[in-house]
Every structure is written in C-alpha cells, then in structure tokens.
Design a protein around this motif. Sequence first.
Motif, short mmCIF file in Angstrom:
data_model
loop_
_atom_site.label_atom_id
_atom_site.label_comp_id
_atom_site.label_asym_id
_atom_site.label_seq_id
_atom_site.Cartn_x
_atom_site.Cartn_y
_atom_site.Cartn_z
N ASP A 1 -1.03 -2.35 9.12
CA ASP A 1 -1.13 -2.06 10.42
C ASP A 1 -2.91 -1.90 9.94
O ASP A 1 -3.04 -0.80 8.92
CB ASP A 1 -0.25 -0.95 10.99
N ILE A 2 -3.97 -2.72 10.69
CA ILE A 2 -4.84 -2.81 10.55
C ILE A 2 -5.83 -2.20 11.13
O ILE A 2 -6.03 -1.99 12.80
CB ILE A 2 -5.11 -4.77 10.66
N LEU A 3 -6.83 -1.37 10.52
CA LEU A 3 -7.14 -0.60 11.84
C LEU A 3 -8.88 -0.61 11.67
O LEU A 3 -9.41 -1.14 12.64
CB LEU A 3 -7.60 0.92 11.01
N PHE A 4 -9.20 -1.58 10.69
CA PHE A 4 -10.98 -1.77 10.71
C PHE A 4 -10.70 -3.32 10.16
O PHE A 4 -10.60 -3.48 8.42
CB PHE A 4 -11.58 -1.16 9.60
N ARG B 1 -3.06 0.85 7.05
CA ARG B 1 -2.18 1.89 6.94
C ARG B 1 -0.87 1.39 7.30
O ARG B 1 -0.36 0.39 7.23
CB ARG B 1 -2.49 2.53 7.74
N VAL B 2 -0.48 1.24 5.56
CA VAL B 2 1.05 0.39 5.41
C VAL B 2 2.32 0.92 6.35
O VAL B 2 2.38 2.61 6.93
CB VAL B 2 1.51 1.21 3.72
N LEU C 1 -13.50 5.01 6.89
CA LEU C 1 -12.21 3.76 7.10
C LEU C 1 -13.21 2.75 7.41
O LEU C 1 -13.07 1.70 7.01
CB LEU C 1 -11.12 4.24 7.34
N ALA C 2 -14.05 2.63 8.20
CA ALA C 2 -14.93 1.69 9.39
C ALA C 2 -16.08 0.85 8.59
O ALA C 2 -16.23 -0.17 7.87
CB ALA C 2 -15.22 2.37 10.59
N ALA C 3 -16.74 2.50 7.78
CA ALA C 3 -17.31 1.65 6.75
C ALA C 3 -17.74 0.98 5.53
O ALA C 3 -18.13 0.58 4.52
CB ALA C 3 -18.75 2.82 6.32
N ALA C 4 -16.09 1.69 5.08
CA ALA C 4 -15.25 0.96 3.86
C ALA C 4 -14.71 -0.39 3.89
O ALA C 4 -14.69 -0.77 2.64
CB ALA C 4 -13.80 2.72 3.68
#
Lengths: 363, 363
Positions: free
Chosen positions: B46-49, B82-83, B164-167
């Motif tokens: 599931d793509i967050l960023f 997230r998996v 997470l956004a910055a990673a």
Amino acid sequence: MSTNQFTSQSRGQYESKAYSAMGPTSLLVPTSISRREPGDNDIKIDILFCGICHSDLHQVRNEWSAMPTVYPCVPGHEIIGRVTNVGSQVTKFKPGDLAAVGCLVDSDGNCPHCQAGLEQFCSQMTLTYNSPDAHLGGVTYGGYSDSIVVKEHFVLRVPSNLDLAAAAPLLCAGITTYSPMRHWGVTKGRKVGVVGLGGLGHMAVKFAHALEAHVVVFTTSLNKKVDAHRLGADEVVVSQNNEDMKRHASTFDFIIDTVSAEHDVNALLQLLRPDGTLTLVGAPDRPHAVSAMALLFNRRNLSGSLIGGIAETQEMLDFCSKHNITADVEVIPIQKVNEAYERLARGDVKYRFTIDMASLKSQ
Amino acid sequence: MSTNQFTSQSRGQYESKAYSAMGPTSLLVPTSISRREPGDNDIKIDILFCGICHSDLHQVRNEWSAMPTVYPCVPGHEIIGRVTNVGSQVTKFKPGDLAAVGCLVDSDGNCPHCQAGLEQFCSQMTLTYNSPDAHLGGVTYGGYSDSIVVKEHFVLRVPSNLDLAAAAPLLCAGITTYSPMRHWGVTKGRKVGVVGLGGLGHMAVKFAHALEAHVVVFTTSLNKKVDAHRLGADEVVVSQNNEDMKRHASTFDFIIDTVSAEHDVNALLQLLRPDGTLTLVGAPDRPHAVSAMALLFNRRNLSGSLIGGIAETQEMLDFCSKHNITADVEVIPIQKVNEAYERLARGDVKYRFTIDMASLKSQ
C-alpha cells in the motif's frame, strides 16, 4: 644566478656533443652543451641509444601550450647507455654497468607521491628535457647527446638479455603502456582492447599478451591485421565496422587508447563492461566529445595516464627481461633525425626510431 | 500473448488507482491500472509516499531516445509504503511492515552481476516503470499509484526512525549519490566536491558530511551558500570564480557532479589530485568536451554512476537511519503533480517533491 646555482656550478661542468633545435621551425643540428660533473649522488652515462618519441617532435616544434619550449632544445627521454663515472654516495651502479634514463631526472623526494614511488605526480619533478635545471640554470637537456649526468634514484638497471637499441623505447613508450595496465588490473583472462597500432599501441599489444589477456586491436584499416597478430593480438577489429563493434559491446575489462588524432571515444566506451576502464595515453589537440550516458551505464571509467614512477619503470624493464619484450625499432644515425621526424609525423615507422649514438661520437 | 504470460495472468489481477500520462505533451491524469495479484515470492504494498524524480519528468515527456516511453506511463520509483499481502515463499516481510521500492523490480538473478549484488548491471533488469512487464505484458507501472506488487528481493526495509515522506527520495536520489561515494572510497578526511545543489546534490552533501569528508559545494551563485552549510558543506565555491577554482587545483579526492545542464567538466577535472575521480550522475543532452590532457596529468578518472544494487540500497537506508538522514522535501497531494513538474523543470523546489498518496486514495 643564485648562490645555490653557483655552488652547484663550482663542481664543474664539461662539454657534451648533442643535437638541438634553435626554434620551432628549425631542424635539429649538431651542437655542444654543458653538463654538470657528477655530484655525490650522480651517475654519468655514456649514451649508446636514444629512442625518438612523438613527444620529442611536439616539444621541438613547441606544440604544447602548457609546456612552452625553451631553445636550444635537446630532446630525448628514452636513453640507454653505459655508466662511466659515479659519485661517492652512489651504491647501485658502478662504471661499466648498463643504465637507462626515462622521462624523469629529479623530484623533491619527500612529498607523499615521491614516498609512494609515484614521482610522476610530484609537483617538483624535473623532466629529462625542457625542465628548469636546478644545477646549471636554463633547462635540462635530453638524450640526443653523447652523455648525460643523472641522480642515481632516476637511473634504471637494464637487464642484460635485452637488445639495447630495441630496449630504448621502453623508457617512455614501454612504461606509458605498461603502467595503466598494471594500475587497472590487466591479468590473465581479462579482455583488453588496444586502440591504434603505432609506437605506443604495439607495446601495449606485447604487454597485454604477456600478461595473458585476450587482446583485441582496434584499427582504422585491416592493413595492420597480420602485424597485430604477430605482435600478440588475438583479434583485430576495424573500428568503423559497426557490426563488429556491436558484437563486442559491454565486454571489455580495459581498453588503452593510444590515438592522438581526433576520434570517437563514445564508440569505445560502449565496449566496456560494468566497471570497465578506457585509459587515454594519447592527447588529441581538441577535447573529446564524451557522452555522460555512456559513462553512467555500466559505471564506466574514462581515465588518462602518463609514464609511471621509477620503481614501476624498473618493474617494467624486469618484466620485459622475463618475457623478452622490446620495441620493434628502426635504428638510425643521428644525422637522419630530421628525416625521421618527417616520417614520424606521417606515421611512417614500424614502430619506433632509435638513434645509434655512435653516429654522434664519430661525427 | 505467450503461454507464460497467460499462466502468470491466471493468478489474477486487480485494479489500482494511479496517475498516468497518455503522451509526451499530456498532463498526468487519474486512471486505473491492472496490477498482478501477488505470486509466491511477491509482496503487495500500500503506497504511502512516492518521491518525484527528474527521471519521471524525462520519461513522461519521452525525452530519452535510448528509452522511448510507452503510454500510458505511470512514473514513480521512490516508493514508501506498508505491506498488505505477502506470497507463500516470502520470508522477510509480513503484512503491516514498512517497505520501500526503488528503481528496480526484477532481474535475472543468476548472472554474475546479480550474484554480486549489482542488479543494476543485469542485462535482464526490469525498471519500476516503462520496462517490459513479464507478468501482465505491456510495461511496468510505477509508484504514482495506491499500490504495487513487487518480488521480495527488490523490496527494501525502511528503518522506523525515518520520516516516511522525507525518506521516499532516498530510493533514487539517495542511492544515486551514496553508491559512487562508497565505490570510490569516500571516508573520513577525504576532500569531496559536490557540483550542483539540487535534489541529488543536497543528498550528496548530507552523505559526504556523514562520511566525515571535507565537503566543498560548487555552485553557480552564492545564493545557496547558507543552505549548503546547513546541509553539511565545509566550504562553498562559486565555480565561475577562477581564483577560487585555482586555489583548489589538484586537491580533491572525489567530486560528484549532479548537474544536467551543460557545463565545463575540465575545470572540475583540474581540481582532482592524482588518482582522483569525478563521477557524473547527471546527463546533459549534449556530450561533455573533455580534455585528454586534464585526464593524463595526475592519472585522473572521469566516471559515471547510476543508482546502485539492492544490497547497497539497503545499506544506504540503514546508514540514513544511523545518521538520521532524509531528503529535504516538499510534500504535495497528487492533484498538484503537474504543477510540481513545471516547478521541477525550472529548479523551483528545495529539494525534492514527495507525493502524499493519501490524496489519491481519497480522490
């Protein structure tokens, strides 16, 4: 004139026969030059043979803007001779020994590069000719001469099994091609390309073959095919043949490019496998057009190399002794040097000229 | 359609929300794409960023002749999520875990490059978007989407301490700058140059600083000076200032050049000490003019680099965790992606855009 130079001069000088050019369009003519008498760490060498390098021609004609020529210019940095005198501190040579001198005659000795045996990177290094001469003032004079005086550290041992005339070009053409192959790890089974089959290229083929690499010569015409195989090539590719070039794409570990004329290095870069290296040892007048993409894919390297350090030059001579490698030379008397330059300029030599210095002594 | 593809397809597909471009001049618009249901070795994320890379813009606009764009094109290869599901053979991930995907989603696994962990050199590698899709036919679709299914080997672990956004940009901008520094031995005390302070350059500064190098940023204007120091630079040099450039001549161990606009690489090569390397990670449209002499002296290297292998990408993420490194990002909803492209094209972002994919799900 500095005090320092006076002190050095007080050791005394002597006159040496030589050939020099008085200007960029002058012929080389007989002359007499001053050499220093050997100091404590110096070796005086009776020059037997001196190779003619393309650099000699460039320097005599003042074709390098970064290294303007000081006249009179006595070129020559592929020197083989016999020791006649040694200074009191000299330990590795005695009169009667064979000896060789290459492109370097001095360096500061203390910098990290000198300490690592990479004198060619020393900011204070002194070239064999056209470099400031700390002893006599003016510039250094090279090997188109009957003798030379050089600091012991920069004098090489000459293995006794090598033909002396044919060994002379090892001091520049030899080390220039040997050094990058060692630096970039050419060993048994590696696929190695040699671009151009001239003075440098023919040495590169011999070294790569002796190092047991698979050797592919790239040339602009098939005329050189038989000779390439004789010298040790496993394959010969005409670089204008797109099909052949494609067949070799991404397969080379190392390519040495000896060509000084303008040519397409991107076509050569495409031949390199991941982490492969293309090393330039020739320098065209105009910049190469290099595609960033050709370097990005396969993490390829484009590098350059210029001669080598003293320790590695000795290693190269010993390698040549073991594998019985010398240059293919045409031996000339020094009276034919101007004619040889004309022929060199049009690539008419297989593969290096060597001057027999006996011709100068008897002049 | 091959039997093989049919077999794969028989596993089933599902529809995923995405943004795609239908042609080189089209805007990115909402669409629905087919994804495969996860196979035995697959992970569904599931793509967050998803970071926006300059490559996305080039590919969408079909600006790379060597890699023509297949439309519809769904870009995005800086994926954090997230998996949600794992195949029966998956061992390293379970539902609920954080996971990341970079530029690669498959390779043959057996060639020497794959065996060495250098999947980026595999001739059969599959890019995250615009590569032939062996499962569904057509081409792969990237991370501007609400989910993706990727083979376990190509899924990275995301350290829990990273934003997470910055990673997200670490997956391309990060590894692209980290990999050549590791490859060319950037360590404590080395003098490292970073050319250009954009998305790649700002990551390079952070990495070089964390590796304890002395970091010098080369930029075309002093406007970026304060920011360069904030990011970790020890010095900032305006590359048009000849005096400053001269002062740094022959002193750099390594320079990473992130600039895609045309510029003078010879001026940069002159800054390298013996055996120093200039690595290009940007690719101008036209070839660089490279002076052979600049490479010959000091035995300099000009190399290229492109992303990195999977193991090294994980190493980079773990390094980022340890040193608390992420990209400086501007987080946008996917509805602003076209505007972000316009700003990216004119360099108006500090320093990367990241799409918050919640904006797609709620659309």
